[in-house]
Design a protein around this motif. Structure first.
Motif, PDB file in Angstrom:
ATOM      1  N   SER A  95      24.692  40.542  34.572  1.00 21.22           N
ATOM      2  CA  SER A  95      24.595  41.845  35.228  1.00 21.22           C
ATOM      3  C   SER A  95      25.939  42.287  35.802  1.00 21.22           C
ATOM      4  O   SER A  95      26.801  41.469  36.104  1.00 21.22           O
ATOM      5  CB  SER A  95      23.554  41.804  36.345  1.00 21.22           C
ATOM      6  OG  SER A  95      24.041  41.058  37.440  1.00 21.22           O
ATOM      7  N   ALA A  96      26.077  43.579  35.970  1.00 24.27           N
ATOM      8  CA  ALA A  96      27.287  44.144  36.560  1.00 24.27           C
ATOM      9  C   ALA A  96      27.477  43.627  37.979  1.00 24.27           C
ATOM     10  O   ALA A  96      28.612  43.443  38.432  1.00 24.27           O
ATOM     11  CB  ALA A  96      27.212  45.670  36.552  1.00 24.27           C
ATOM     12  N   GLU A  97      26.375  43.360  38.684  1.00 22.33           N
ATOM     13  CA  GLU A  97      26.463  42.855  40.056  1.00 22.33           C
ATOM     14  C   GLU A  97      27.083  41.463  40.087  1.00 22.33           C
ATOM     15  O   GLU A  97      27.880  41.149  40.972  1.00 22.33           O
ATOM     16  CB  GLU A  97      25.088  42.828  40.731  1.00 22.33           C
ATOM     17  CG  GLU A  97      24.498  44.202  40.996  1.00 22.33           C
ATOM     18  CD  GLU A  97      23.789  44.801  39.779  1.00 22.33           C
ATOM     19  OE1 GLU A  97      23.471  44.055  38.817  1.00 22.33           O
ATOM     20  OE2 GLU A  97      23.586  46.019  39.783  1.00 22.33           O
ATOM     21  N   VAL A  98      26.731  40.620  39.119  1.00 18.97           N
ATOM     22  CA  VAL A  98      27.289  39.269  39.071  1.00 18.97           C
ATOM     23  C   VAL A  98      28.778  39.333  38.743  1.00 18.97           C
ATOM     24  O   VAL A  98      29.594  38.670  39.384  1.00 18.97           O
ATOM     25  CB  VAL A  98      26.530  38.388  38.048  1.00 18.97           C
ATOM     26  CG1 VAL A  98      27.246  37.060  37.821  1.00 18.97           C
ATOM     27  CG2 VAL A  98      25.097  38.154  38.509  1.00 18.97           C
ATOM     28  N   ILE A  99      29.143  40.157  37.768  1.00 23.12           N
ATOM     29  CA  ILE A  99      30.553  40.316  37.412  1.00 23.12           C
ATOM     30  C   ILE A  99      31.336  40.845  38.620  1.00 23.12           C
ATOM     31  O   ILE A  99      32.428  40.362  38.932  1.00 23.12           O
ATOM     32  CB  ILE A  99      30.725  41.259  36.205  1.00 23.12           C
ATOM     33  CG1 ILE A  99      30.102  40.649  34.949  1.00 23.12           C
ATOM     34  CG2 ILE A  99      32.200  41.588  35.975  1.00 23.12           C
ATOM     35  CD1 ILE A  99      30.768  39.396  34.425  1.00 23.12           C
ATOM     36  N   ALA A 100      30.765  41.807  39.339  1.00 25.34           N
ATOM     37  CA  ALA A 100      31.431  42.365  40.523  1.00 25.34           C
ATOM     38  C   ALA A 100      31.614  41.289  41.599  1.00 25.34           C
ATOM     39  O   ALA A 100      32.651  41.229  42.259  1.00 25.34           O
ATOM     40  CB  ALA A 100      30.641  43.546  41.074  1.00 25.34           C
ATOM     41  N   ALA A 101      30.601  40.429  41.766  1.00 23.68           N
ATOM     42  CA  ALA A 101      30.701  39.361  42.760  1.00 23.68           C
ATOM     43  C   ALA A 101      31.810  38.376  42.370  1.00 23.68           C
ATOM     44  O   ALA A 101      32.584  37.930  43.229  1.00 23.68           O
ATOM     45  CB  ALA A 101      29.365  38.636  42.905  1.00 23.68           C
ATOM     46  N   VAL A 102      31.906  38.056  41.100  1.00 20.01           N
ATOM     47  CA  VAL A 102      32.959  37.162  40.622  1.00 20.01           C
ATOM     48  C   VAL A 102      34.322  37.809  40.855  1.00 20.01           C
ATOM     49  O   VAL A 102      35.268  37.162  41.315  1.00 20.01           O
ATOM     50  CB  VAL A 102      32.757  36.812  39.130  1.00 20.01           C
ATOM     51  CG1 VAL A 102      33.974  36.102  38.559  1.00 20.01           C
ATOM     52  CG2 VAL A 102      31.507  35.968  38.952  1.00 20.01           C
ATOM     53  N   ASP A 103      34.420  39.103  40.562  1.00 21.55           N
ATOM     54  CA  ASP A 103      35.685  39.808  40.780  1.00 21.55           C
ATOM     55  C   ASP A 103      36.078  39.817  42.254  1.00 21.55           C
ATOM     56  O   ASP A 103      37.253  39.668  42.590  1.00 21.55           O
ATOM     57  CB  ASP A 103      35.600  41.242  40.245  1.00 21.55           C
ATOM     58  CG  ASP A 103      35.527  41.292  38.727  1.00 21.55           C
ATOM     59  OD1 ASP A 103      35.901  40.292  38.080  1.00 21.55           O
ATOM     60  OD2 ASP A 103      35.090  42.320  38.194  1.00 21.55           O
ATOM     61  N   ARG A 104      35.089  39.973  43.144  1.00 21.43           N
ATOM     62  CA  ARG A 104      35.383  39.934  44.585  1.00 21.43           C
ATOM     63  C   ARG A 104      35.868  38.538  44.986  1.00 21.43           C
ATOM     64  O   ARG A 104      36.798  38.395  45.780  1.00 21.43           O
ATOM     65  CB  ARG A 104      34.152  40.337  45.409  1.00 21.43           C
ATOM     66  CG  ARG A 104      33.857  41.833  45.375  1.00 21.43           C
ATOM     67  CD  ARG A 104      32.804  42.235  46.389  1.00 21.43           C
ATOM     68  NE  ARG A 104      31.536  41.522  46.244  1.00 21.43           N
ATOM     69  CZ  ARG A 104      30.555  41.899  45.420  1.00 21.43           C
ATOM     70  NH1 ARG A 104      30.684  42.973  44.667  1.00 21.43           N
ATOM     71  NH2 ARG A 104      29.437  41.199  45.356  1.00 21.43           N
ATOM     72  N   TYR A 105      35.239  37.502  44.440  1.00 26.76           N
ATOM     73  CA  TYR A 105      35.647  36.120  44.709  1.00 26.76           C
ATOM     74  C   TYR A 105      37.099  35.904  44.272  1.00 26.76           C
ATOM     75  O   TYR A 105      37.916  35.363  45.024  1.00 26.76           O
ATOM     76  CB  TYR A 105      34.706  35.159  43.969  1.00 26.76           C
ATOM     77  CG  TYR A 105      35.183  33.727  43.926  1.00 26.76           C
ATOM     78  CD1 TYR A 105      35.184  32.948  45.074  1.00 26.76           C
ATOM     79  CD2 TYR A 105      35.628  33.159  42.748  1.00 26.76           C
ATOM     80  CE1 TYR A 105      35.632  31.633  45.048  1.00 26.76           C
ATOM     81  CE2 TYR A 105      36.063  31.852  42.706  1.00 26.76           C
ATOM     82  CZ  TYR A 105      36.064  31.090  43.855  1.00 26.76           C
ATOM     83  OH  TYR A 105      36.504  29.802  43.823  1.00 26.76           O
ATOM     84  N   ILE A 106      37.417  36.356  43.072  1.00 26.85           N
ATOM     85  CA  ILE A 106      38.782  36.198  42.573  1.00 26.85           C
ATOM     86  C   ILE A 106      39.754  36.967  43.452  1.00 26.85           C
ATOM     87  O   ILE A 106      40.811  36.456  43.826  1.00 26.85           O
ATOM     88  CB  ILE A 106      38.876  36.656  41.098  1.00 26.85           C
ATOM     89  CG1 ILE A 106      38.074  35.695  40.211  1.00 26.85           C
ATOM     90  CG2 ILE A 106      40.336  36.738  40.648  1.00 26.85           C
ATOM     91  CD1 ILE A 106      37.876  36.192  38.798  1.00 26.85           C
TER      92      ILE A 106
END
Length: 132
Positions: A95-106
């Motif tokens: 999901s876009a939400e998971v990708i966004a969370a990973v991007d925030r982590y990075i």
């Protein structure tokens, strides 16, 4: 390719860093395999509605870190892996939400001065704790 990359102009994270982090993520999960050709700087900038210099800076940082390389005839491509590793496959429906969370982590890790190895080590540690 640009379907997996987006820029939030309201984010505190600079657009070039958002692009760099997203491409790094796509490479890490195997969505961009070594040799995959990336869009030109101008093309990606036009698709995202941002300045070409912003994309150029992201590409420059990715190239300096060895993740991509610019080849005269082939354009910009994902660099080959230096050591053989098992490819990591992205599940078909992330999901876009998971990708966004990973991007925030990075992004948070980068702001803290962490490199890829440190970010992966933290993630692996947390996964082990949750599995154990």
């Amino acid at each position: 390719m640009t379907a997996g990359i987006s820029v939030n102009l309201h984010s505190a994270t600079p657009p070039y860093e958002q692009i760099r982090a997203q491409i790094t993520s796509l490479i890490a999960v195997g969505a961009l395999a070594p040799g995959t050709r990336l869009p030109t700087v101008r093309s990606l900038a036009a698709d995202l509605g941002i300045a070409a210099g912003t994309v150029a800076r992201a590409y420059k940082e990715l190239e300096q870190s060895g993740q991509i390389e610019t080849r005269r005839r082939n354009g910009t491509v994902v660099a080959g892996m230096s050591a053989p590793t098992a490819p990591v496959r992205m599940p078909p429906a992330v999901s876009a939400e998971v990708i966004a969370a990973v991007d925030r982590y990075i992004g948070a890790g980068r702001e803290a001065g962490l490199d890829d190895a440190a970010l992966l080590a933290i993630l692996q540690s947390r996964l082990s704790q949750q599995d154990g």
